[in-house]
Structure formats: C-alpha cells, structure tokens
Write a protein that holds these residues in place. Structure first.
Motif, PDB file in Angstrom:
ATOM      1  N   ARG A  80    -139.216 -37.735  10.430  1.00  7.77           N
ATOM      2  CA  ARG A  80    -138.310 -38.858  10.153  1.00  7.77           C
ATOM      3  C   ARG A  80    -138.165 -39.774  11.357  1.00  7.77           C
ATOM      4  O   ARG A  80    -138.164 -40.993  11.233  1.00  7.77           O
ATOM      5  CB  ARG A  80    -136.929 -38.343   9.734  1.00  7.77           C
ATOM      6  N   SER A  81    -138.035 -39.188  12.529  1.00  7.72           N
ATOM      7  CA  SER A  81    -137.802 -39.986  13.738  1.00  7.72           C
ATOM      8  C   SER A  81    -139.108 -40.459  14.377  1.00  7.72           C
ATOM      9  O   SER A  81    -139.061 -41.195  15.361  1.00  7.72           O
ATOM     10  CB  SER A  81    -137.003 -39.173  14.758  1.00  7.72           C
ATOM     11  N   ARG A  82    -140.223 -40.008  13.838  1.00  7.38           N
ATOM     12  CA  ARG A  82    -141.544 -40.321  14.408  1.00  7.38           C
ATOM     13  C   ARG A  82    -141.576 -39.950  15.887  1.00  7.38           C
ATOM     14  O   ARG A  82    -141.987 -40.727  16.737  1.00  7.38           O
ATOM     15  CB  ARG A  82    -141.911 -41.775  14.180  1.00  7.38           C
ATOM     16  N   ALA A  83    -141.119 -38.753  16.155  1.00 12.50           N
ATOM     17  CA  ALA A  83    -141.015 -38.255  17.526  1.00 12.50           C
ATOM     18  C   ALA A  83    -142.372 -38.113  18.209  1.00 12.50           C
ATOM     19  O   ALA A  83    -142.445 -38.150  19.435  1.00 12.50           O
ATOM     20  CB  ALA A  83    -140.296 -36.910  17.527  1.00 12.50           C
ATOM     21  N   HIS A  84    -143.437 -37.951  17.422  1.00 13.35           N
ATOM     22  CA  HIS A  84    -144.761 -37.730  17.990  1.00 13.35           C
ATOM     23  C   HIS A  84    -145.749 -38.706  17.349  1.00 13.35           C
ATOM     24  O   HIS A  84    -145.627 -39.038  16.175  1.00 13.35           O
ATOM     25  CB  HIS A  84    -145.221 -36.291  17.747  1.00 13.35           C
ATOM     26  N   THR A  85    -146.724 -39.127  18.115  1.00 14.06           N
ATOM     27  CA  THR A  85    -147.721 -40.062  17.584  1.00 14.06           C
ATOM     28  C   THR A  85    -148.667 -39.339  16.635  1.00 14.06           C
ATOM     29  O   THR A  85    -148.846 -38.115  16.721  1.00 14.06           O
ATOM     30  CB  THR A  85    -148.545 -40.701  18.712  1.00 14.06           C
ATOM     31  N   VAL A  86    -149.272 -40.107  15.755  1.00 11.12           N
ATOM     32  CA  VAL A  86    -150.292 -39.559  14.862  1.00 11.12           C
ATOM     33  C   VAL A  86    -151.416 -38.959  15.710  1.00 11.12           C
ATOM     34  O   VAL A  86    -151.924 -37.873  15.419  1.00 11.12           O
ATOM     35  CB  VAL A  86    -150.826 -40.646  13.899  1.00 11.12           C
ATOM     36  N   GLU A 125    -133.970 -20.873   0.857  1.00 10.19           N
ATOM     37  CA  GLU A 125    -133.491 -20.084  -0.283  1.00 10.19           C
ATOM     38  C   GLU A 125    -134.031 -18.658  -0.272  1.00 10.19           C
ATOM     39  O   GLU A 125    -133.501 -17.789  -0.959  1.00 10.19           O
ATOM     40  CB  GLU A 125    -133.873 -20.755  -1.601  1.00 10.19           C
ATOM     41  N   ILE A 126    -135.106 -18.429   0.482  1.00 14.21           N
ATOM     42  CA  ILE A 126    -135.658 -17.080   0.570  1.00 14.21           C
ATOM     43  C   ILE A 126    -135.483 -16.508   1.981  1.00 14.21           C
ATOM     44  O   ILE A 126    -136.163 -15.566   2.368  1.00 14.21           O
ATOM     45  CB  ILE A 126    -137.139 -17.039   0.131  1.00 14.21           C
ATOM     46  N   GLY A 127    -134.559 -17.105   2.742  1.00 10.17           N
ATOM     47  CA  GLY A 127    -134.206 -16.569   4.045  1.00 10.17           C
ATOM     48  C   GLY A 127    -135.095 -16.999   5.200  1.00 10.17           C
ATOM     49  O   GLY A 127    -135.013 -16.419   6.280  1.00 10.17           O
ATOM     50  N   LEU A 128    -135.924 -18.014   4.990  1.00 12.15           N
ATOM     51  CA  LEU A 128    -136.779 -18.504   6.076  1.00 12.15           C
ATOM     52  C   LEU A 128    -136.204 -19.786   6.659  1.00 12.15           C
ATOM     53  O   LEU A 128    -135.575 -20.565   5.943  1.00 12.15           O
ATOM     54  CB  LEU A 128    -138.198 -18.778   5.561  1.00 12.15           C
ATOM     55  N   PRO A 129    -136.440 -20.028   7.938  1.00 12.41           N
ATOM     56  CA  PRO A 129    -135.972 -21.278   8.537  1.00 12.41           C
ATOM     57  C   PRO A 129    -136.833 -22.444   8.061  1.00 12.41           C
ATOM     58  O   PRO A 129    -137.941 -22.244   7.556  1.00 12.41           O
ATOM     59  CB  PRO A 129    -136.171 -21.040  10.037  1.00 12.41           C
ATOM     60  N   PRO A 130    -136.359 -23.675   8.243  1.00 12.43           N
ATOM     61  CA  PRO A 130    -137.183 -24.840   7.915  1.00 12.43           C
ATOM     62  C   PRO A 130    -138.475 -24.816   8.730  1.00 12.43           C
ATOM     63  O   PRO A 130    -138.549 -24.182   9.784  1.00 12.43           O
ATOM     64  CB  PRO A 130    -136.307 -26.029   8.326  1.00 12.43           C
ATOM     65  N   ARG A 131    -139.496 -25.526   8.247  1.00 13.95           N
ATOM     66  CA  ARG A 131    -140.779 -25.605   8.949  1.00 13.95           C
ATOM     67  C   ARG A 131    -140.568 -26.184  10.339  1.00 13.95           C
ATOM     68  O   ARG A 131    -139.753 -27.069  10.547  1.00 13.95           O
ATOM     69  CB  ARG A 131    -141.770 -26.491   8.177  1.00 13.95           C
ATOM     70  N   ARG A 132    -141.342 -25.682  11.305  1.00 12.81           N
ATOM     71  CA  ARG A 132    -141.249 -26.112  12.692  1.00 12.81           C
ATOM     72  C   ARG A 132    -142.320 -27.163  12.983  1.00 12.81           C
ATOM     73  O   ARG A 132    -143.407 -27.144  12.414  1.00 12.81           O
ATOM     74  CB  ARG A 132    -141.447 -24.933  13.652  1.00 12.81           C
ATOM     75  N   CYS A 133    -142.024 -28.038  13.891  1.00 12.46           N
ATOM     76  CA  CYS A 133    -142.951 -29.076  14.340  1.00 12.46           C
ATOM     77  C   CYS A 133    -144.108 -28.434  15.103  1.00 12.46           C
ATOM     78  O   CYS A 133    -143.901 -27.505  15.888  1.00 12.46           O
ATOM     79  CB  CYS A 133    -142.215 -30.071  15.232  1.00 12.46           C
ATOM     80  N   LEU A 134    -145.306 -28.937  14.887  1.00 16.00           N
ATOM     81  CA  LEU A 134    -146.486 -28.417  15.575  1.00 16.00           C
ATOM     82  C   LEU A 134    -146.465 -28.713  17.072  1.00 16.00           C
ATOM     83  O   LEU A 134    -147.033 -27.981  17.865  1.00 16.00           O
ATOM     84  CB  LEU A 134    -147.757 -29.038  14.985  1.00 16.00           C
ATOM     85  N   ALA A 161    -139.529 -29.735  11.697  1.00 20.74           N
ATOM     86  CA  ALA A 161    -140.628 -30.652  11.357  1.00 20.74           C
ATOM     87  C   ALA A 161    -140.135 -31.914  10.651  1.00 20.74           C
ATOM     88  O   ALA A 161    -140.584 -33.018  10.979  1.00 20.74           O
ATOM     89  CB  ALA A 161    -141.660 -29.933  10.503  1.00 20.74           C
ATOM     90  N   LYS A 162    -139.225 -31.772   9.700  1.00 20.89           N
ATOM     91  CA  LYS A 162    -138.747 -32.945   8.958  1.00 20.89           C
ATOM     92  C   LYS A 162    -138.025 -33.926   9.876  1.00 20.89           C
ATOM     93  O   LYS A 162    -138.170 -35.129   9.734  1.00 20.89           O
ATOM     94  CB  LYS A 162    -137.836 -32.529   7.802  1.00 20.89           C
ATOM     95  N   ALA A 163    -137.257 -33.411  10.817  1.00 23.68           N
ATOM     96  CA  ALA A 163    -136.537 -34.284  11.755  1.00 23.68           C
ATOM     97  C   ALA A 163    -137.524 -35.044  12.634  1.00 23.68           C
ATOM     98  O   ALA A 163    -137.366 -36.253  12.860  1.00 23.68           O
ATOM     99  CB  ALA A 163    -135.572 -33.472  12.613  1.00 23.68           C
ATOM    100  N   CYS A 164    -138.551 -34.365  13.115  1.00 23.78           N
ATOM    101  CA  CYS A 164    -139.562 -35.034  13.941  1.00 23.78           C
ATOM    102  C   CYS A 164    -140.313 -36.084  13.130  1.00 23.78           C
ATOM    103  O   CYS A 164    -140.594 -37.169  13.634  1.00 23.78           O
ATOM    104  CB  CYS A 164    -140.534 -34.021  14.532  1.00 23.78           C
TER     105      CYS A 164
END
Length: 194
Positions: free
Chosen positions: A171-177, A151-160, A166-169
């Motif tokens: 949700r899919s548990r793409a990376h281990t804890v 809403e303020i022109g920034l992209p969604p948060r990125r995965c570390l 980040a949200k997609a990763c």
C-alpha cells in the motif's frame, strides 16, 4: 518511485532472466481480475456441499507477470499445493494464463478452513512459498467469502524485503519494483529454477 523502464534496464542478469516476459498493462490486469472473479463465482456456483475453491496465482510485482522461469515456479507451487491436499478429491479445475500470469482454480472436496490450513503449509514451508497466492474461497448461500490466514491462526504475509506486513508495504510502496524483482529472482535462484 523510480520509472519502471529505467529500473528494468538495471536488473541483474539473474533477475532479467526471470522478468523477460511480455508486459502486462493496467487494462490487462483489470481484465484478468474481472475474469478471475467471474470464474470463481461460476465454479463456486457449481460447488457441492463441503467443497471449496482453491485459486492459485503468483505474487509478482511489476509489469512482467509471466516468463518461462515464472511458469516453472508456478508449476512447482501448483504441484506442491495439490500434494498438500493430502488425497482430497479435486472435482473440477481450470487453468488460465496470458500476460497477467498463470492461474489455476480447483474445486476441492474440503471445507474452506481445512483447505486453507493444508495449502498454507506450502506458503509457510516451501522455499518458493512466499511467491504463491493460494486463495481459498467458500460460499454461504449466494455470498462468496475468502478465508484469511489469521482465521487459521497464521500471521499476515510478510514482506520479502523488510519482513514487515506485506500488505502495508504494498500500500505504501515502501520498496521499488526493481528491489522486489531482485529479491524474487534471488529466491527463485536459491530454489534452482534459474
């Protein structure tokens, strides 16, 4: 995904120093979420015209949400968020903590989008900013709303780990804890907090 207890035994010494606090079980996290939502509703119920709520937490995967190191990181990020307010008045604030991690909520005399613009700078520019959850909430009548980065022109948060969304990763548990904890420890170490 590998068993968390086995993952923890394999953590590097650096990560073990970060993730050495008490274990937050699922009921602890659910209780914290309910308590946080109730406090947000209560604070926004007392908000004056033109005020918004800033809710600060850490984005920490796994069962260890607090430790001496994570508390220092939280204090640094909270301090940076307050600095980013650039003199806007904080009328009321409350801090909570426990096994679910530290939290700080502040009623700030700024409109929601303007508050989000200011604190998003911390997420975007501070070395530890990717570990911060700086949520901004507003109220329209009896309805609460959260201001999203888009809403303020920034992209969604990125995965570390992979720099995907980040949200997609998550949700899919793409990376281990384990892998996430190691990356977080690396970031914290780079900042000099270990």
């Amino acid at each position: 995904m590998a068993d968390t207890a086995n993952d923890e035994s394999k953590l590097s010494e650096r990560a073990a120093r970060v993730f050495c606090g008490p274990v937050a079980e699922l009921p602890d996290m659910l209780d914290a979420r309910e308590r946080r939502a109730a406090m947000q509703r209560e604070l926004l119920g007392r908000a004056h015209e033109g005020e918004s709520l800033l809710s600060i937490t850490l984005s920490i995967p796994g069962p260890h949400k607090t430790s001496e190191v994570l508390e220092r990181v939280f204090d640094e990020l909270s301090s940076q968020a307050v600095s980013a307010l650039d003199g806007a008045a904080v009328r009321e604030q409350t801090r909570a903590g426990g096994v679910s991690g530290p939290e700080l909520m502040m009623l700030v005399e700024l409109e929601p989008r303007e508050l989000k613009r200011r604190v998003a700078v911390v997420e975007e520019t501070h070395l530890l900013g990717r570990l911060a959850d700086l949520d901004v909430l507003g109220r329209t009548g009896d309805t609460l709303f959260s201001v999203q980065r888009t809403e303020i022109g920034l992209p969604p948060r990125r995965c570390l780990i992979c720099d995907g969304e980040a949200k997609a990763c998550a949700r899919s548990r793409a990376h281990t804890v384990h892998d996430m904890q190691e990356k977080i420890a690396e970031i914290i170490s780079q900042g000099g907090y270990i």
